[in-house]
Write an enzyme that holds these catalytic residues in place. Structure first.
Site, PDB file in Angstrom:
ATOM      1  N   ASP A 404      25.881   3.746  32.488  1.00  0.00           N
ATOM      2  CA  ASP A 404      27.002   4.653  32.704  1.00  0.00           C
ATOM      3  C   ASP A 404      28.291   3.824  32.708  1.00  0.00           C
ATOM      4  OD1 ASP A 404      27.696   7.592  33.713  1.00  0.00           O
ATOM      5  OD2 ASP A 404      28.960   6.159  34.828  1.00  0.00           O
ATOM      6  N   ILE A 405      29.264   4.253  31.883  1.00  0.00           N
ATOM      7  CA  ILE A 405      30.543   3.544  31.802  1.00  0.00           C
ATOM      8  C   ILE A 405      31.281   3.743  33.121  1.00  0.00           C
ATOM      9  CG2 ILE A 405      32.738   3.358  30.582  1.00  0.00           C
ATOM     10  CD1 ILE A 405      31.294   4.406  28.088  1.00  0.00           C
ATOM     11  N   GLU A 447      29.527   9.952  29.468  1.00  0.00           N
ATOM     12  CA  GLU A 447      29.614   8.500  29.324  1.00  0.00           C
ATOM     13  C   GLU A 447      28.288   7.832  29.672  1.00  0.00           C
ATOM     14  OE1 GLU A 447      31.071   9.489  33.533  1.00  0.00           O
ATOM     15  OE2 GLU A 447      31.047  10.385  31.540  1.00  0.00           O
TER      16      GLU A 447
END
Length: 539
Positions: A404-405, A447
């Protein structure tokens, strides 16, 4: 070499041969009409004969009753002189031989006087005696004679009343032999049947069954006991075939007789009046079969030229229906095809090729994330269980990574969604460049990304996660005039033998990796965490 012919042209070539088929149909139809006419005509003859027979039978019965009535009214002068009375009775039998015997019964009904004797027989309970007391001449039903002890029919007529008082009656008794002889003489042929029965279907006169004479049977009460088959109720108005007692189909009719107490039947075997018609029908069918035999080779040849290409196309169409879009069109010899079939074949092959390409494109789009070019979660749902099954069968480990960004919302809020899209695309390219061909990398949504890595134990999975994290952290992303670095948090989970979360092992791995990701976020982001089976499930 002649050019290709159309289906219409070929059918015209065979039209001359096909003329015989409608001809046969016309002949058969005509014969069916004749059959109906023959049956109707035979039924009308039977009904006319039956009505004539009924008239003769009723007339014969009424004449016997009139004989007794005339004798009772005019020939009995003095009932007290027994000798004179018996002489009169003997004279009556002399001139009326159809009667078996004749009796005088006094008003009290306690005895009877015959031609030669006097007997103490009480007949006051008989229905014909009660009718005579009311002055009504009567023909009885079939009775067991108390004097003769034989089944008999009684013709009863009262003597003239004196001062309104009943003076007794005369009865003449006879069996049904007389009527039976009349009916036997009325048979037009040996196979024709004319007989009488009760309305319940018990035989009263003789009849023929398979050439044998069958006689009626009676019990000790004079009731007929031999059951016979009667025509259907509507047989008088509608031609009806039925099986008689011999098991043969007959055409018959019936009419009530003697106030509906008896039934008069007339029947004729079906073979008798349809024999000639059967030969005509047989010859017609033979001619039709010969015509069909002559036409068959030509029709088979035409059918093959049309059906063989259609069968091949049908098989391919069914394969396409079942999802086999990549099959090639069958190679057929188009030189001998009709023009219409040839065009259908060519157009179908072109259409099948286009369908195959479009299905391939649609399948790719259905499993692809259009923004990043990566596979999507639907692809993971289809291929993930297969990959896990291969690892289990090979007894090899399998790992799942979820990335996950970090602070991606700030990227969108600060530099805009276009920059956010570029960040997602760069992240996808970095992931794809660092994975093996056997690994599955997808964009889960937003994301978040996921990786399914077969043949990867926990150490290798953590090493892979750390390499990806480090590569993304070091990569500078340029979006127009903007330049930025991002980090990712990663959760790692291994394939477990038992399912703790969800309903499948894929769900179990994804949920555990997601929980490990949550731990990485909670522990400061830009880091990798691994799910341990000792970790509490509610973490």
């Amino acid at each position: 070499m002649a050019g290709p012919q159309s289906i219409a042209a070929r059918l015209r070539a065979f039209s001359i041969l096909l003329v015989t088929i409608p001809l046969c149909v016309s002949v058969i139809t005509f014969l069916l009409v004749i059959r109906g006419i023959v049956v109707d005509s035979s039924h009308r003859d039977i009904v006319v004969e039956l009505k004539h027979h009924k008239f003769l039978a009723e007339d014969w019965l009424n004449y016997r009753l009139r004989d007794v009535f005339f004798f009772a009214q005019n020939r009995i002068q003095k009932t007290s002189d027994i000798n004179m009375l018996q002489v009169g009775l003997r004279n009556f039998l002399t001139f009326h031989s159809s009667f078996d015997t004749v009796f005088f019964i006094p008003p009290e009904g306690s005895f009877v006087v015959g031609p030669y004797d006097k007997s103490s027989l009480d007949v006051a309970d008989r229905e014909y005696f009660k009718q005579a007391q009311q002055g009504i001449p009567t023909i009885s039903n079939l009775l067991a004679g108390r004097y003769t002890r034989q089944p008999t029919v009684v013709f009863a007529a009262p003597l003239p009343f004196k001062n309104g008082k009943f003076q007794g009656l005369i009865i003449g008794s006879l069996g049904l032999q007389g009527i039976n002889e009349i009916l036997s003489h009325l048979r037009r042929t040996q196979n024709d049947q004319t007989y009488m029965a009760t309305r319940e279907g018990f035989l009263l006169t003789t009849r023929l069954i398979n050439g044998q004479v069958v006689h009626p049977q009676y019990d000790n009460q004079g009731h007929a006991t031999l059951k016979t088959t009667l025509p259907p109720a509507n047989s008088l108005h509608k031609p009806t075939f039925y099986k008689n007692d011999a098991g043969n189909f007959v055409l018959g009719a019936s009419q009530p007789l003697k106030n509906d107490e008896w039934v008069l039947v007339q029947e004729r075997p079906l073979d008798e009046f349809l024999y000639g018609y059967g030969w005509i029908l047989l010859m017609t069918i033979a001619g039709a079969l010969i015509s069909i035999a002559l036409l068959t080779p030509f029709l088979i040849r035409l059918a093959r030229r049309i059906t063989l290409p259609l069968k091949s196309l049908t098989v391919m169409a069914e394969e396409i229906t079942h999802g086999q879009y990549d099959n090639e069109c069958p190679l057929l010899d188009t030189e001998d095809m009709p023009v219409e079939i040839k065009r259908l074949y060519e157009n179908f092959c072109f259409m099948a090729e286009r369908v195959s390409q479009q299905v391939t494109d649609l399948e790719y789009l259905s499993y692809c994330d259009t923004l990043t070019g990566m596979r999507n979660r639907r692809y993971l749902t289809r291929e993930g269980p297969r990959l896990i099954n291969l690892c289990e069968r090979g007894n090899t480990p399998c790992s799942c990574l979820i990335l996950d960004i970090d602070h991606f919302k700030n990227v969108n809020d600060t530099w805009g969604h276009d920059t956010g899209d570029i960040v997602l695309q760069n992240t996808a390219r970095t992931l794809s460049s660092m994975l093996r061909a056997s690994d599955i990398a997808i964009r889960m949504g937003g994301e978040e990304f996921a990786i399914l890595a077969p043949h990867t134990d926990k150490e290798a999975a953590m090493t892979l996660a750390e390499r990806i994290r480090s590569a993304i952290e070091q990569k500078k992303i340029t979006a127009g005039e903007n330049s930025l670095n991002i980090t990712v948090s990663t959760g790692v989970a291994l394939l477990a033998p038992n399912v703790t979360f969800g309903s499948t092992k894929l769900d179990d791995m994804l949920i555990k990796a997601d929980k490990a990701l949550y731990m990485a976020k909670s522990n400061g982001r830009n880091r990798c965490e691994q799910w341990a089976e000792t970790t509490p499930p509610d973490t």
